[in-house]
Design a protein around this motif. Structure first.
Motif, PDB file in Angstrom:
ATOM      1  N   TYR A  30       2.130 -11.180 -14.774  1.00 38.56           N
ATOM      2  CA  TYR A  30       2.264  -9.727 -14.920  1.00 38.56           C
ATOM      3  C   TYR A  30       3.484  -9.133 -14.224  1.00 38.56           C
ATOM      4  O   TYR A  30       3.752  -7.937 -14.355  1.00 38.56           O
ATOM      5  CB  TYR A  30       0.994  -9.031 -14.409  1.00 38.56           C
ATOM      6  CG  TYR A  30      -0.146  -9.169 -15.372  1.00 38.56           C
ATOM      7  CD1 TYR A  30      -0.272  -8.309 -16.453  1.00 38.56           C
ATOM      8  CD2 TYR A  30      -1.098 -10.172 -15.223  1.00 38.56           C
ATOM      9  CE1 TYR A  30      -1.312  -8.429 -17.354  1.00 38.56           C
ATOM     10  CE2 TYR A  30      -2.145 -10.305 -16.119  1.00 38.56           C
ATOM     11  CZ  TYR A  30      -2.242  -9.430 -17.183  1.00 38.56           C
ATOM     12  OH  TYR A  30      -3.265  -9.556 -18.075  1.00 38.56           O
ATOM     13  N   ASP A  33       6.274  -7.088 -16.482  1.00 41.43           N
ATOM     14  CA  ASP A  33       5.750  -5.844 -17.067  1.00 41.43           C
ATOM     15  C   ASP A  33       5.462  -4.793 -16.011  1.00 41.43           C
ATOM     16  O   ASP A  33       5.742  -3.610 -16.196  1.00 41.43           O
ATOM     17  CB  ASP A  33       4.473  -6.124 -17.870  1.00 41.43           C
ATOM     18  CG  ASP A  33       4.752  -6.896 -19.149  1.00 41.43           C
ATOM     19  OD1 ASP A  33       5.889  -6.827 -19.654  1.00 41.43           O
ATOM     20  OD2 ASP A  33       3.826  -7.574 -19.646  1.00 41.43           O
ATOM     21  N   MET A  34       4.895  -5.205 -14.902  1.00 36.85           N
ATOM     22  CA  MET A  34       4.558  -4.249 -13.853  1.00 36.85           C
ATOM     23  C   MET A  34       5.811  -3.731 -13.149  1.00 36.85           C
ATOM     24  O   MET A  34       5.879  -2.557 -12.770  1.00 36.85           O
ATOM     25  CB  MET A  34       3.594  -4.876 -12.832  1.00 36.85           C
ATOM     26  CG  MET A  34       2.251  -5.283 -13.430  1.00 36.85           C
ATOM     27  SD  MET A  34       1.397  -3.946 -14.293  1.00 36.85           S
ATOM     28  CE  MET A  34       1.450  -4.536 -15.973  1.00 36.85           C
ATOM     29  N   CYS A  38       7.150   0.172 -12.571  1.00 40.43           N
ATOM     30  CA  CYS A  38       7.584   0.707 -11.273  1.00 40.43           C
ATOM     31  C   CYS A  38       8.998   1.271 -11.357  1.00 40.43           C
ATOM     32  O   CYS A  38       9.283   2.333 -10.788  1.00 40.43           O
ATOM     33  CB  CYS A  38       7.498  -0.375 -10.203  1.00 40.43           C
ATOM     34  SG  CYS A  38       5.801  -0.910  -9.850  1.00 40.43           S
ATOM     35  N   LEU A  52       5.544  -2.267  -6.405  1.00 40.75           N
ATOM     36  CA  LEU A  52       5.058  -3.508  -7.017  1.00 40.75           C
ATOM     37  C   LEU A  52       4.274  -4.330  -5.994  1.00 40.75           C
ATOM     38  O   LEU A  52       3.167  -4.807  -6.289  1.00 40.75           O
ATOM     39  CB  LEU A  52       6.229  -4.326  -7.567  1.00 40.75           C
ATOM     40  CG  LEU A  52       5.848  -5.604  -8.291  1.00 40.75           C
ATOM     41  CD1 LEU A  52       5.282  -5.282  -9.664  1.00 40.75           C
ATOM     42  CD2 LEU A  52       7.057  -6.520  -8.422  1.00 40.75           C
ATOM     43  N   GLY A  55       1.087  -2.534  -5.148  1.00 41.04           N
ATOM     44  CA  GLY A  55       0.207  -2.610  -6.309  1.00 41.04           C
ATOM     45  C   GLY A  55      -0.470  -3.962  -6.426  1.00 41.04           C
ATOM     46  O   GLY A  55      -1.691  -4.046  -6.631  1.00 41.04           O
ATOM     47  N   ILE A  77      -4.727  -3.399 -14.467  1.00 38.62           N
ATOM     48  CA  ILE A  77      -3.643  -3.677 -13.510  1.00 38.62           C
ATOM     49  C   ILE A  77      -2.525  -2.647 -13.662  1.00 38.62           C
ATOM     50  O   ILE A  77      -1.918  -2.218 -12.688  1.00 38.62           O
ATOM     51  CB  ILE A  77      -3.114  -5.131 -13.658  1.00 38.62           C
ATOM     52  CG1 ILE A  77      -2.237  -5.502 -12.462  1.00 38.62           C
ATOM     53  CG2 ILE A  77      -2.386  -5.343 -14.950  1.00 38.62           C
ATOM     54  CD1 ILE A  77      -1.863  -6.965 -12.415  1.00 38.62           C
ATOM     55  N   ARG A  78      -2.288  -2.190 -14.891  1.00 42.71           N
ATOM     56  CA  ARG A  78      -1.283  -1.156 -15.134  1.00 42.71           C
ATOM     57  C   ARG A  78      -1.673   0.140 -14.426  1.00 42.71           C
ATOM     58  O   ARG A  78      -0.840   0.809 -13.818  1.00 42.71           O
ATOM     59  CB  ARG A  78      -1.155  -0.928 -16.639  1.00 42.71           C
ATOM     60  CG  ARG A  78      -0.068   0.018 -17.020  1.00 42.71           C
ATOM     61  CD  ARG A  78      -0.006   0.125 -18.555  1.00 42.71           C
ATOM     62  NE  ARG A  78       1.137   0.870 -18.983  1.00 42.71           N
ATOM     63  CZ  ARG A  78       1.242   2.186 -18.917  1.00 42.71           C
ATOM     64  NH1 ARG A  78       0.253   2.900 -18.452  1.00 42.71           N
ATOM     65  NH2 ARG A  78       2.331   2.806 -19.320  1.00 42.71           N
ATOM     66  N   MET A  81      -0.928  -0.142 -10.793  1.00 37.40           N
ATOM     67  CA  MET A  81       0.509  -0.017 -10.525  1.00 37.40           C
ATOM     68  C   MET A  81       0.973   1.440 -10.632  1.00 37.40           C
ATOM     69  O   MET A  81       1.743   1.910  -9.795  1.00 37.40           O
ATOM     70  CB  MET A  81       1.324  -0.881 -11.494  1.00 37.40           C
ATOM     71  CG  MET A  81       1.232  -2.348 -11.239  1.00 37.40           C
ATOM     72  SD  MET A  81       1.854  -2.796  -9.599  1.00 37.40           S
ATOM     73  CE  MET A  81       1.136  -4.415  -9.465  1.00 37.40           C
TER      74      MET A  81
END
Length: 191
Positions: A30, A33-34, A38, A52, A55, A77-78, A81
């Motif tokens: 991830y 993408d994360m 951010c 990040l 998170g 998870i998004r 974040m």
């Protein structure tokens, strides 16, 4: 069954058991993408990397609260974040409650300017917005939060949220209309 779903499920189980390899695997899966999320919310690369890290720490500390019956892990998870970015942005932002919404002004953007626009250019312009205005713009336009939800997340009124969104659009229009956008981005070779 989807291969990614199986991989996520295995990693989630491992993370719940506090297995270091599973945590590393989830992080690697991830990370990109994360980090993009951010970067979109925060003005500097350092702040984005801080968000990040915070998170992912929250993800690993609270992964036991994830319930697959309530939704997909990627969405969960998004959300973690985005909330980490909001927390960091809130520290950086200064919201002004006395701003009037009567300051709206429309600026016409030539279609030729939009033809030359790249996503990277737009993201750079969004990052130039004042911190509070950038945060409200991202939450509203990109993530689809209502002004009421934004107000609750940021501890501001709905009218302040609306003002920041209007101001973001106004500033972006001005920046787009300026000649600065006509110059190619250094990192992108234009054809």
């Amino acid at each position: 069954m989807n291969l990614f779903f199986k991989q996520d499920t295995k990693l989630i189980r491992g993370c719940k058991a506090n297995e270091r390899q599973a945590q590393e695997g989830l992080y690697k899966l991830y990370y990109a993408d994360m980090l993009r999320i951010c970067f979109r919310y925060l003005k500097s690369d350092d702040l984005a990397h801080d968000a990040l890290s915070v998170g992912f720490l929250k993800v690993f500390q609270h992964i036991h609260t994830f319930d697959a019956k309530k939704g997909e892990f990627g969405a969960w998870i998004r959300t973690v974040m985005v909330r980490s970015c909001i927390d960091i942005s809130r520290r950086e932002a200064k919201f002004n409650e006395t701003i009037s919404t009567d300051e709206m002004e429309e600026i016409f953007i030539q279609p030729s300017v939009l033809d030359k626009l790249f996503v990277e250019d737009l993201l750079k312009l969004i990052r130039l917005l004042p911190t509070a205005t950038q945060l409200v713009f991202n939450l509203s336009v990109i993530d689809g939060y209502s002004h009421k939800e934004i107000g609750e997340h940021l501890n501001i009124t709905e009218s302040t949220s609306r003002w920041h969104l209007t101001e973001a659009k106004k500033q972006l229009r001005t920046m787009l209309a300026s000649s600065a956008i006509d110059k190619p981005t250094e990192n992108i070779k234009r054809r």
